[in-house]
Enzyme design. Structure first.
Site, PDB file in Angstrom:
ATOM      1  N   HIS A 116      -1.197  -9.111   8.496  1.00 54.93           N
ATOM      2  CA  HIS A 116      -0.927  -6.963   8.226  1.00 54.93           C
ATOM      3  C   HIS A 116      -0.595  -6.179   9.566  1.00 54.93           C
ATOM      4  O   HIS A 116       0.607  -5.594   9.212  1.00 54.93           O
ATOM      5  CB  HIS A 116      -2.509  -7.081   7.640  1.00 54.93           C
ATOM      6  CG  HIS A 116      -2.824  -7.755   6.331  1.00 54.93           C
ATOM      7  ND1 HIS A 116      -1.641  -7.618   5.508  1.00 54.93           N
ATOM      8  CD2 HIS A 116      -3.750  -8.125   6.274  1.00 54.93           C
ATOM      9  CE1 HIS A 116      -2.492  -8.312   4.798  1.00 54.93           C
ATOM     10  NE2 HIS A 116      -4.251  -8.845   5.139  1.00 54.93           N
ATOM     11  N   LYS A 130     -14.224  -7.375  11.882  1.00 57.25           N
ATOM     12  CA  LYS A 130     -15.435  -7.011  11.009  1.00 57.25           C
ATOM     13  C   LYS A 130     -16.304  -6.851  11.175  1.00 57.25           C
ATOM     14  O   LYS A 130     -16.689  -6.907  12.136  1.00 57.25           O
ATOM     15  CB  LYS A 130     -15.162  -8.935   9.760  1.00 57.25           C
ATOM     16  CG  LYS A 130     -14.024  -9.365   9.262  1.00 57.25           C
ATOM     17  CD  LYS A 130     -13.881 -10.259   8.350  1.00 57.25           C
ATOM     18  CE  LYS A 130     -13.308 -10.381   7.759  1.00 57.25           C
ATOM     19  NZ  LYS A 130     -12.352 -10.078   6.647  1.00 57.25           N
ATOM     20  N   ASP A 176      -6.177 -13.854  10.067  1.00 63.45           N
ATOM     21  CA  ASP A 176      -5.876 -13.557   8.967  1.00 63.45           C
ATOM     22  C   ASP A 176      -5.677 -12.485   8.685  1.00 63.45           C
ATOM     23  O   ASP A 176      -4.793 -12.047   7.668  1.00 63.45           O
ATOM     24  CB  ASP A 176      -7.306 -13.229   9.306  1.00 63.45           C
ATOM     25  CG  ASP A 176      -7.986 -13.300   7.375  1.00 63.45           C
ATOM     26  OD1 ASP A 176      -6.991 -13.120   6.919  1.00 63.45           O
ATOM     27  OD2 ASP A 176      -9.072 -12.492   7.256  1.00 63.45           O
ATOM     28  N   LYS A 210       0.929  -1.786  -0.060  1.00 65.98           N
ATOM     29  CA  LYS A 210       0.424  -0.087  -0.312  1.00 65.98           C
ATOM     30  C   LYS A 210       0.410   1.522   0.042  1.00 65.98           C
ATOM     31  O   LYS A 210       1.987   1.849   0.697  1.00 65.98           O
ATOM     32  CB  LYS A 210      -0.696   0.195   1.178  1.00 65.98           C
ATOM     33  CG  LYS A 210      -1.815  -0.967   0.953  1.00 65.98           C
ATOM     34  CD  LYS A 210      -2.785  -1.166   2.342  1.00 65.98           C
ATOM     35  CE  LYS A 210      -4.264  -2.466   2.718  1.00 65.98           C
ATOM     36  NZ  LYS A 210      -5.346  -2.147   1.623  1.00 65.98           N
TER      37      LYS A 210
HETATM   38  C1  BG6 Z   1      -6.811 -10.411   3.293  1.00 66.84           C
HETATM   39  C2  BG6 Z   1      -7.977 -10.900   4.723  1.00 66.84           C
HETATM   40  O1  BG6 Z   1      -5.527 -11.044   4.122  1.00 66.84           O
HETATM   41  O2  BG6 Z   1      -6.714  -8.655   3.836  1.00 66.84           O
HETATM   42  C3  BG6 Z   1      -8.856 -10.498   3.901  1.00 66.84           C
HETATM   43  O3  BG6 Z   1      -7.466 -11.653   3.968  1.00 66.84           O
HETATM   44  C4  BG6 Z   1      -9.183  -8.953   4.590  1.00 66.84           C
HETATM   45  O4  BG6 Z   1      -9.839 -11.239   5.722  1.00 66.84           O
HETATM   46  C5  BG6 Z   1      -8.587  -8.225   3.969  1.00 66.84           C
HETATM   47  O5  BG6 Z   1     -10.545  -8.477   4.167  1.00 66.84           O
HETATM   48  C6  BG6 Z   1      -8.642  -7.214   3.908  1.00 66.84           C
HETATM   49  O6  BG6 Z   1      -7.659  -6.253   2.765  1.00 66.84           O
HETATM   50  P1  BG6 Z   1      -7.596  -4.908   2.842  1.00 66.84           P
HETATM   51  O7  BG6 Z   1      -6.897  -4.295   1.334  1.00 66.84           O
HETATM   52  O8  BG6 Z   1      -8.889  -4.625   1.396  1.00 66.84           O
HETATM   53  O9  BG6 Z   1      -7.944  -4.416   4.122  1.00 66.84           O
END
Ligand code: BG6
Length: 502
Positions: A237, A336, A232, A179
């Protein structure tokens, strides 16, 4: 320089390929990153998929690109480098001979094998590539997070890949690192004198890193109920963002230098022991509610199940046990079905050491650096400034100026804004585009090393274990809220809480 490459997408008809990879390559193609001799080989297993693949790709591009990016002639131009391929990844008898013929005479070109498939077939796939002598010194393999389910399974996957590929040939993707604002975080920290001297426990009160989503299961119930938000989102992340915020300056922005610094952060993370769970971790699960005025079902309804303790929300307080960050809480959260889609890093600085404005009971608002990753990409600095037009002028020659400034009411927070959306960018970019092009060019700075995966799981596994061994259910929160209110109890100081950027 444009490299000639063959990008092979295994699992070419899947969600990742259609939603992210092909649109990213469409953009890359139209921004001039793909030489005409390059190819994108989209693999599918079923003849019925193979026959309609070009139409499906066109449909996906139309759906997942912005309207102004797509038109038929552009699409046709892009499709000139796309080739559908029929291949059963696990069965060497099914299509592999024709598949390997496709690479004849192209040995010197870059080969990128993207495994957009279940980790359980990585092994068979790598073995077949090897048997067919398709792994050249110019070959790279790209895999997705989360790598594995825990430390043991991640090690097994890494060992399997290491049998066929050198570590330098393995590109583990975490799309958050692609990003734009994440790059800007590095530029901000290491390209400016201003911040370095105040980037530590002497100046920083705490740091919040949040990724809030409005979406729910998006048709991935099977995967998600096994994984949960911890595997996840947090293991990858959130911890990657934490590393970039907290790491020491690398000697150069080379992959190995950055990796060494990130690993130091992961290894310095204070372990969360079973007895710390109550004060350091909140896990939540959404029940039905309203998002933007629309009713949405709860997690169990989406899952079509009566019982699951899987977390759709996690908030964690953690510390980095090193000289720079001693005593500074890092608050991480993701969930979520929250109120808004938003991702940001908030660096909250300490209060001024002495308040000359005299208000004893209230402090001045602390300075904050807000690095927003989405929905908009922007960096903001919140400062205190004098409210324009309020007091401050001497009413008479004899009046002491400080008396009219003495009230806090004269000051208010103002925001210095660096909004990237205001810069004219002719064509959109995306995290996957950036990372795919980096992988083609052999730049692995924004990818994850095996040692990082290992260190991240070592920190995450005990938290999941503690959940498993306690019978405590998740905290429930309504869809459309900001998550369980209990998450605010993680804060060290009562007056602090999560900052929701709405
Ligand atoms: C993914 C996850 O890695 O990232 C998903 O598996 C999540 O569950 C997504 O929705 C979020 O990515 P972004 O870029 O839309 O924030």
């Amino acid at each position: 320089m444009k490299q000639v490459f063959d990008l092979v997408i295994f699992g070419g008809t899947g969600d990742l390929s259609m939603r992210k990879l092909l649109p990213a390559m469409y953009r890359a193609y139209h921004q001039g990153h793909c030489s005409e001799d390059s190819r994108i080989l989209v693999c599918c297993r079923k003849p019925s998929d193979f026959e309609v693949l070009p139409e499906r790709i066109e449909e996906a591009l139309k759906t997942f690109l912005d309207a102004e990016e797509f038109d038929s002639s552009r699409c046709n131009a892009f499709m000139s480098i796309v080739e559908p391929v029929m291949l059963d990844l696990t069965n060497l008898e099914q299509g592999w001979t024709q598949f390997s013929d496709l690479f004849e005479g192209r040995e010197e070109y870059i080969r990128l094998f993207y495994l957009a498939v279940m980790p359980s077939i990585y092994g068979a796939c790598c073995e077949n590539l090897s048997t067919k002598n398709l792994i050249t010194p110019n070959s790279r393999i790209v895999v997705e997070k989360p790598l594995g389910y825990d430390l043991d399974s991640a090690e097994k996957i890494n060992e399997t890949m290491a049998r066929y590929f050198q570590e330098e040939q393995i590109y583990r993707i975490d799309h958050y690192l692609g990003k734009e604002t994440v790059q800007n975080l590095l530029a901000l920290r290491f390209g400016n004198f201003l911040f370095e001297n105040i980037w530590d426990s002497k100046a920083i009160e705490h740091i919040q890193i949040s990724i809030s989503e409005q979406v729910g299961l998006e048709g991935r119930a099977g995967f998600y109920d096994e994984a949960g938000a911890m595997r996840d989102m947090v293991q990858n992340h959130l911890l990657q963002l934490l590393c970039l915020v907290a790491m020491e300056s690398p000697n150069k922005l080379r992959a190995e230098d950055v990796r060494v610094e990130k690993i130091k952060v992961l290894r310095a993370l204070k372990p969360i022991l079973p007895e710390d769970m109550e004060s350091s971790v909140v896990r939540g699960q959404y029940v039905s509610g309203q998002i933007d005025g629309e009713k949405v079902p709860g997690y169990l309804d989406e899952l079509e199940s009566y019982q699951s303790n899987t977390e759709t929300y996690v908030a964690i307080k953690t510390f980095i046990e090193n000289w720079r960050w001693a005593g500074v809480p890092f608050y991480l959260r993701t969930g979520k079905r929250l109120k808004k889609r938003s991702a940001e890093i908030i660096v909250q600085f300490k209060n001024v050491t002495h308040n000359v404005y005299g208000s004893k009971e209230k402090n001045l608002e602390p300075n904050r650096l807000i690095i927003q990753l989405q929905p908009e990409e922007k960096i903001q600095l919140v400062l205190m400034a004098k409210a324009i037009g309020e007091h401050g002028e001497k009413k008479s020659e004899n009046e002491d100026l400080s008396s009219s400034l003495e009230s806090k009411e004269n000051l208010k927070p103002i925001t210095l804004n660096l909004d990237f959306s205001q810069e004219s960018i002719p064509f959109k970019s995306s995290a996957y585009q950036r990372l795919l092009i980096d992988a083609i060019h052999g730049n692995s700075t924004l990818f994850i090393h095996r040692d990082e995966v290992r260190a991240a799981w070592k920190w995450v596994d005990p938290i999941i274990e503690s959940w498993k061994s306690s019978a405590v259910p998740p905290e429930f929160y309504s869809a459309g809220s900001w998550g369980p209110t209990k998450a605010n109890e993680l804060f060290e100081k009562r007056e602090q809480s999560w900052i929701n950027i709405a």
